[in-house]
Structures are given as structure tokens and as C-alpha cells.
Design a protein around this motif. Structure first.
Motif, PDB file in Angstrom:
ATOM      1  N   LYS A   1      40.849  84.345  73.620  1.00 26.05           N
ATOM      2  CA  LYS A   1      41.354  85.710  73.857  1.00 26.05           C
ATOM      3  C   LYS A   1      41.519  86.000  75.348  1.00 26.05           C
ATOM      4  O   LYS A   1      42.562  86.480  75.784  1.00 26.05           O
ATOM      5  CB  LYS A   1      40.391  86.747  73.237  1.00 26.05           C
ATOM      6  CG  LYS A   1      40.231  86.611  71.738  1.00 26.05           C
ATOM      7  CD  LYS A   1      39.241  87.620  71.189  1.00 26.05           C
ATOM      8  CE  LYS A   1      37.811  87.387  71.669  1.00 26.05           C
ATOM      9  NZ  LYS A   1      37.250  86.084  71.282  1.00 26.05           N
ATOM     10  N   SER A   2      40.471  85.711  76.110  1.00 24.51           N
ATOM     11  CA  SER A   2      40.532  86.032  77.550  1.00 24.51           C
ATOM     12  C   SER A   2      41.563  85.167  78.267  1.00 24.51           C
ATOM     13  O   SER A   2      42.200  85.612  79.225  1.00 24.51           O
ATOM     14  CB  SER A   2      39.151  85.849  78.186  1.00 24.51           C
ATOM     15  OG  SER A   2      38.215  86.707  77.571  1.00 24.51           O
ATOM     16  N   THR A   3      41.730  83.930  77.800  1.00 21.57           N
ATOM     17  CA  THR A   3      42.735  83.053  78.405  1.00 21.57           C
ATOM     18  C   THR A   3      44.128  83.656  78.206  1.00 21.57           C
ATOM     19  O   THR A   3      44.943  83.696  79.129  1.00 21.57           O
ATOM     20  CB  THR A   3      42.678  81.659  77.742  1.00 21.57           C
ATOM     21  OG1 THR A   3      41.329  81.193  77.798  1.00 21.57           O
ATOM     22  CG2 THR A   3      43.588  80.678  78.443  1.00 21.57           C
TER      23      THR A   3
ATOM     24  N   VAL B   1      40.333  88.324  83.947  1.00 25.92           N
ATOM     25  CA  VAL B   1      39.027  88.434  83.309  1.00 25.92           C
ATOM     26  C   VAL B   1      38.405  87.041  83.258  1.00 25.92           C
ATOM     27  O   VAL B   1      39.069  86.040  83.508  1.00 25.92           O
ATOM     28  CB  VAL B   1      39.133  89.027  81.879  1.00 25.92           C
ATOM     29  CG1 VAL B   1      39.623  90.455  81.940  1.00 25.92           C
ATOM     30  CG2 VAL B   1      40.027  88.189  80.991  1.00 25.92           C
ATOM     31  N   MET B   2      37.119  86.989  82.933  1.00 26.59           N
ATOM     32  CA  MET B   2      36.432  85.696  82.966  1.00 26.59           C
ATOM     33  C   MET B   2      36.744  84.846  81.731  1.00 26.59           C
ATOM     34  O   MET B   2      36.686  85.316  80.603  1.00 26.59           O
ATOM     35  CB  MET B   2      34.917  85.919  83.049  1.00 26.59           C
ATOM     36  CG  MET B   2      34.168  84.610  83.161  1.00 26.59           C
ATOM     37  SD  MET B   2      32.391  84.830  83.301  1.00 26.59           S
ATOM     38  CE  MET B   2      31.953  85.319  81.652  1.00 26.59           C
ATOM     39  N   VAL B   3      37.066  83.589  81.979  1.00 27.45           N
ATOM     40  CA  VAL B   3      37.303  82.639  80.891  1.00 27.45           C
ATOM     41  C   VAL B   3      36.256  81.550  81.005  1.00 27.45           C
ATOM     42  O   VAL B   3      36.027  81.013  82.089  1.00 27.45           O
ATOM     43  CB  VAL B   3      38.699  82.000  81.030  1.00 27.45           C
ATOM     44  CG1 VAL B   3      38.833  80.799  80.117  1.00 27.45           C
ATOM     45  CG2 VAL B   3      39.786  83.001  80.728  1.00 27.45           C
TER      46      VAL B   3
ATOM     47  N   ALA C   1      31.472  84.677  76.124  1.00 24.69           N
ATOM     48  CA  ALA C   1      31.756  84.810  77.549  1.00 24.69           C
ATOM     49  C   ALA C   1      32.072  86.274  77.871  1.00 24.69           C
ATOM     50  O   ALA C   1      31.705  86.784  78.914  1.00 24.69           O
ATOM     51  CB  ALA C   1      32.923  83.920  77.935  1.00 24.69           C
ATOM     52  N   THR C   2      32.771  86.929  76.965  1.00 24.96           N
ATOM     53  CA  THR C   2      33.170  88.316  77.197  1.00 24.96           C
ATOM     54  C   THR C   2      32.259  89.267  76.443  1.00 24.96           C
ATOM     55  O   THR C   2      32.110  89.153  75.232  1.00 24.96           O
ATOM     56  CB  THR C   2      34.623  88.535  76.690  1.00 24.96           C
ATOM     57  OG1 THR C   2      35.471  87.587  77.322  1.00 24.96           O
ATOM     58  CG2 THR C   2      35.095  89.943  76.997  1.00 24.96           C
ATOM     59  N   LEU C   3      31.638  90.191  77.166  1.00 28.29           N
ATOM     60  CA  LEU C   3      30.827  91.203  76.469  1.00 28.29           C
ATOM     61  C   LEU C   3      31.322  92.612  76.760  1.00 28.29           C
ATOM     62  O   LEU C   3      30.758  93.588  76.290  1.00 28.29           O
ATOM     63  CB  LEU C   3      29.358  91.119  76.887  1.00 28.29           C
ATOM     64  CG  LEU C   3      28.536  89.991  76.280  1.00 28.29           C
ATOM     65  CD1 LEU C   3      27.060  90.278  76.435  1.00 28.29           C
ATOM     66  CD2 LEU C   3      28.848  89.787  74.815  1.00 28.29           C
TER      67      LEU C   3
ATOM     68  N   SER D   1      44.051  95.020  75.665  1.00 28.08           N
ATOM     69  CA  SER D   1      42.596  94.937  75.848  1.00 28.08           C
ATOM     70  C   SER D   1      42.022  93.657  75.262  1.00 28.08           C
ATOM     71  O   SER D   1      42.500  93.130  74.261  1.00 28.08           O
ATOM     72  CB  SER D   1      41.896  96.179  75.281  1.00 28.08           C
ATOM     73  OG  SER D   1      42.241  96.376  73.956  1.00 28.08           O
ATOM     74  N   ASP D   2      41.002  93.197  75.958  1.00 22.58           N
ATOM     75  CA  ASP D   2      40.291  91.968  75.591  1.00 22.58           C
ATOM     76  C   ASP D   2      38.913  92.429  75.115  1.00 22.58           C
ATOM     77  O   ASP D   2      38.308  93.289  75.741  1.00 22.58           O
ATOM     78  CB  ASP D   2      40.155  91.105  76.856  1.00 22.58           C
ATOM     79  CG  ASP D   2      39.452  89.791  76.585  1.00 22.58           C
ATOM     80  OD1 ASP D   2      39.463  89.323  75.431  1.00 22.58           O
ATOM     81  OD2 ASP D   2      38.891  89.222  77.545  1.00 22.58           O
ATOM     82  N   THR D   3      38.420  91.874  74.011  1.00 20.38           N
ATOM     83  CA  THR D   3      37.181  92.419  73.448  1.00 20.38           C
ATOM     84  C   THR D   3      36.128  91.339  73.231  1.00 20.38           C
ATOM     85  O   THR D   3      36.387  90.148  73.379  1.00 20.38           O
ATOM     86  CB  THR D   3      37.455  93.095  72.088  1.00 20.38           C
ATOM     87  OG1 THR D   3      38.090  92.143  71.238  1.00 20.38           O
ATOM     88  CG2 THR D   3      38.343  94.298  72.241  1.00 20.38           C
TER      89      THR D   3
END
Ligand SMILES: Nc1nc2c(ncn2[C@@H]2O[C@H](COP(=O)(O)OP(=O)(O)OP(=O)(O)O)[C@@H](O)[C@H]2O)c(=O)[nH]1
Ligand SMILES: [Mg+2]
Length: 425
Positions: free
Chosen positions: A212-214, A231-233, A239-241, A259-261
Motif C-alpha cells: 500500500k505505502s509503495t 511515506v515509509m515503506v 510498517a504503517t500505523l 490515504s494510506d492506512t
């Protein structure tokens, strides 16, 4: 310096569930995500869990021996146990017991970076601890030796200590809840402001580590209002909080909020789902969901089921969803490959991202209309508005004013209606 890893045995109860093997391998991955080394794996098949010890008598004995043989730091159980089950198992195995919920909470606690995420994890942890106050072996030890330095404590004072601990936790819980409410009030205000601007919102959802973040970063890099707000990958679970929202502006001036969740996992503890409700509500308020699936994972079908269940749990229903089967490069499948609104893709490849953007745009701008305006020369502000905020298709200069053909959301036509000379859907 390499820190020596703590060791663990994982153990699961197979209640004839088709997801069992998958949840066990996932448990091993969760343990690894918490920097634990899994040295053995036990399984028992039963119709019902044992009320007192979760596993049957023989299996508990085997567990005790295995724990002793390997001299492990802890035993990780694949389900959420009752406080008394943890207590009984600890007694019989002489080893620290952690259940799946406790393990996931630990990972979240280690990953949380922002103030809000930290508070949410802390809230979930306290709610998990409250009914378990008396359970862990180390805690009993603390109580026996007496943290106040007393040489012994009788039963009565032990109980009042427990009562005291409980009250402290309850107070912490209400304190955190209040603080979160304040933070979330300002989030809500921001969201209302965004809603008022009527920009379509798209949320990336799905299993942890699916990409997702990628995908978010790829889109931000190309179309982000700020290209560098990445965002962090990371190749790790959770990885994503935090939910990140970014504004995209396409070359035709159409805009979108992306949005990234937080990623999902099977049996995501309900305490966490509750605590992260507000973070996840970004998805609940989206106009379109993009479910990201790891096409290269053999358990992808079960992962999709889990995603569906979790979305339902957080009250996300009836939002249109498209599904992208990501990491097709690892799966060795040809890509991009489109079937209806779904897509087989690879997040790091340009042609896949182009195709994804096409699908997302087709599903986001169906309310757009094309209109032709004639704007008197003294209304320069309106010409500026059309040029900067809409997709201008052509411009001509007539004696009575500037003639502009543009594409824009149909609900924005209202205040421009005096200047419209032609509209086509
Ligand atoms: N080969 C390949 N690797 C990918 C692809 N997409 C993502 N990855 C890698 O997969 C790992 C996880 O990617 P993320 O984007 O952090 O996954 P996520 O869904 O945001 O994960 P969480 O934040 O944990 O929910 C990273 O190492 C990425 O580089 C892809 O299409 N192909
Ligand atoms: Mg992520």
C-alpha cells in the motif's frame, strides 16, 4: 553489536479450521516481526479448547517438556486466551505465556511513532491488561516480594494492591481516551474542511506488507502536490500505523485525496480495532477503496477474506472497491493486466502505475461534466479560476469575452451558470 534474540515456541489449537495452517505461519512471522527466534512449533487438534488450560492435558505436558528442552524465554499461543488459561499454562510449563493478541500489541507498541498512534496502542494495551492484572508469573513474583520493600505480604494486602493497580489502569484509560478525543476532534475538523471542498477521496486498504505505502509513494512522486511527502515503506509487518493523506493534482487539474492506512492481519485484536477506529475511519469516509493484495503470497485468498471481515468490523460497507493484485513481478505474471476494474500489477513499474491511475480516475470523476463558458473581459477572476482549477480544453477570444471549454465537477457549475453557453455530459 548483535543483540541476542529471545527464543520462543509457538503452539496452536486446530479446531478443524481451514485457516489454521495459514494463521500458524503468520504467527511465526509475527514473532519474527517482534525480533523473536522461533525454535519449535507444536499443534493440537481438538473439537473444543480446554477451559482451564486451552490445550489438552497430554499436550500441556509435551509443551512443558519442550520448553524445558529448549530453555525458551516464552511460549506463544495462536489465540487470545482467558486470563486464567494464561495463569494455568504458566504454572504448568514454568514459562512465560504470550497469546496472539499480546504479541500483536507488542509489535504495534514497538512501531508506533506519532503521538496519536502511541496513545492508541497504549489504550489497547491497557484494555487488554485490565482483566489480566493477576496473570503473569513475573507480576506475581513482584507482588510476593513486595515492591515496597516489605519482606512479606499477606493475602489481604495483595488483593488491595490488585485493586489499586486496577484503579490506576482505569484512570489511565480514561485519561488517554480524553486526550485522543481532543486530537481526533481536530482531525475531524480537517476532514470536514476537506469534504467541503468536495475532492474525491481514495483509500488504500488491505493486508500488512501488501504494498500500500509503495503504491502511495509512486502516486505522490508523480502527482503529489508535494512530491517529496513520501511515506515509509518497509519489508516488515505493520510498517504503517498512521493514516497519511496526500493531495494529488493530475495534469488536467483534477484533484484527489489519497490515504494510506494501517494494514490488516488475521485475528486482529478487537482492542486494537477499537483503538484504531479513528485512524481507520479515513477509509470509512472514502469515496473509493483500492484493496491491495500481495499476488505472490500463496495465502492471498484468505488474506482477502480477512480484509473483508476487518472492513466490516470497522463499519466500512457499501463503499465501491477495486482490487489490485500487486507484486506480480514476484509472482511471475504478465502485467499490467486489467479485468474490469481490477488489475494485476507491480508497484515499482511505470506501466502498472499508469494503468492503476487510469482505473482510479475512471472511478472517481464520473460526476465530471464538460461545459463551454463565455466570460466577459471584466471577469478576469473567473477566467483565472477556470484556468487554475479545472481542465481547460480550449480557449478562444470573442468580441463579447473569453470562450473557454473546460471539464469540471458538475456541482461546481452552479455558481458559474450565468456564463455557461453549452454543456455536454
Ligand atoms: N517486488 C515487489 N516488491 C514490492 C511491490 N510492492 C511493494 N513491494 C515491497 O513490499 C514491501 C512492503 O511494502 P509496503 O508498501 O511497505 O507495504 P504496506 O502494504 O504499506 O505494509 P504495512 O504498512 O505494513 O501495512 C516493501 O519491501 C516493498 O518494497 C511490488 O510490486 N513488487
Ligand atoms: Mg504501509
Amino acid at each position: 553489536m548483535e543483540i541476542e534474540k529471545q527464543t520462543a515456541i509457538i503452539i496452536g489449537l486446530n479446531l478443524d479450521n481451514e485457516q489454521f495452517e495459514y494463521s500458524m505461519s503468520e504467527l511465526a512471522a509475527l514473532a519474527a516481526a517482534n525480533n523473536l527466534e522461533v525454535v519449535d512449533r507444536l499443534v493440537q487438534k481438538l473439537d473444543h479448547p480446554d477451559k482451564a488450560t486451552y490445550f489438552g492435558k497430554g499436550k500441556v505436558e509435551e509443551l512443558a517438556t519442550t520448553a524445558l528442552d529448549h530453555d525458551v524465554d516464552m511460549i506463544i499461543v495462536n489465540d487470545e486466551l482467558s486470563p486464567s488459561q494464561i495463569r494455568n499454562l504458566e504454572k504448568k510449563t514454568n514459562t512465560k505465556i504470550i497469546d496472539r493478541t499480546g504479541l500483536i500489541l507488542e509489535i504495534f507498541a514497538n512501531r508506533a511513532r506519532t503521538h496519536e498512534a502511541k496513545l492508541q496502542v497504549q489504550l489497547a494495551k491497557l484494555q487488554y491488561q485490565l482483566p489480566r492484572l493477576h496473570t503473569s508469573a513475573s507480576q506475581r513474583l513482584d507482588q510476593q516480594t513486595g515492591s515496597g520493600g516489605g519482606s512479606f505480604t499477606n493475602r489481604g494486602s495483595g488483593e488491595s494492591q490488585l485493586e489499586l493497580n486496577r484503579r490506576v489502569i482505569e484512570k489511565d484509560i480514561s485519561h488517554i481516551k480524553r486526550e485522543l478525543k481532543d486530537i481526533q476532534k481536530s482531525d475531524l475538523t480537517q476532514r470536514k474542511q476537506r469534504d467541503a471542498k468536495n475532492i474525491p477521496t481514495v483509500a488504500l486498504v488491505g493486508y500488512t506488507n501488501a504494498g500500500k505505502s509503495t503504491i502511495m509513494n509512486q502516486l505522490v512522486q508523480r502527482y503529489g502536490e508535494n512530491h517529496d511527502k513520501q511515506v515509509m515503506v518497509k519489508n516488515m509487518l505493520f510498517a504503517t500505523l498512521d493514516t497519511s493523506v496526500r493531495k494529488l493534482v493530475f495534469p488536467d487539474n483534477k484533484t484527489m485525496l489519497l490515504s494510506d492506512t494501517v494494514g490488516f492481519v488475521s485475528k486482529l485484536p478487537h482492542q486494537l480495532v477499537q483503538a484504531f477506529r479513528s485512524t481507520l475511519s479515513e477509509a470509512a469516509n472514502a469515496d473509493l477503496l483500492v484493496q491491495v493484495v500481495d499476488e505472490s503470497d500463496e495465502n492471498k485468498d484468505l488474506m482477502m477474506q480477512t480484509t473483508k471481515q476487518t472492513l466490516k468490523e470497522i463499519g466500512v460497507e457499501n463503499i465501491p472497491m477495486i482490487t489490485v493484485f500487486n507484486k506480480a513481478d514476484i509472482a511471475g505474471e504478465s502485467r499490467p493486466q486489467r479485468a474490469g476494474d481490477d488489475l494485476i500489477m507491480a508497484a515499482l513499474e511505470d506501466d502498472s502505475i499508469d494503468e492503476l491511475v487510469k482505473i482510479i480516475r475512471e472511478n472517481s470523476y464520473s460526476n465530471y461534466t464538460t461545459a463551454t463558458f463565455v466570460i466577459p473581459f471584466d471577469k478576469g477572476d473567473i477566467v483565472n479560476y477556470l484556468n487554475s482549477k479545472t481542465n481547460v480544453l480550449s480557449t478562444d477570444y470573442l468580441p463579447e469575452g473569453t470562450k473557454i471549454k473546460a471539464e469540471l465537477p458538475s456541482d461546481q457549475l452552479g455558481r458559474l451558470k450565468d456564463f455557461v453557453v453549452e454543456e455536454e455530459k
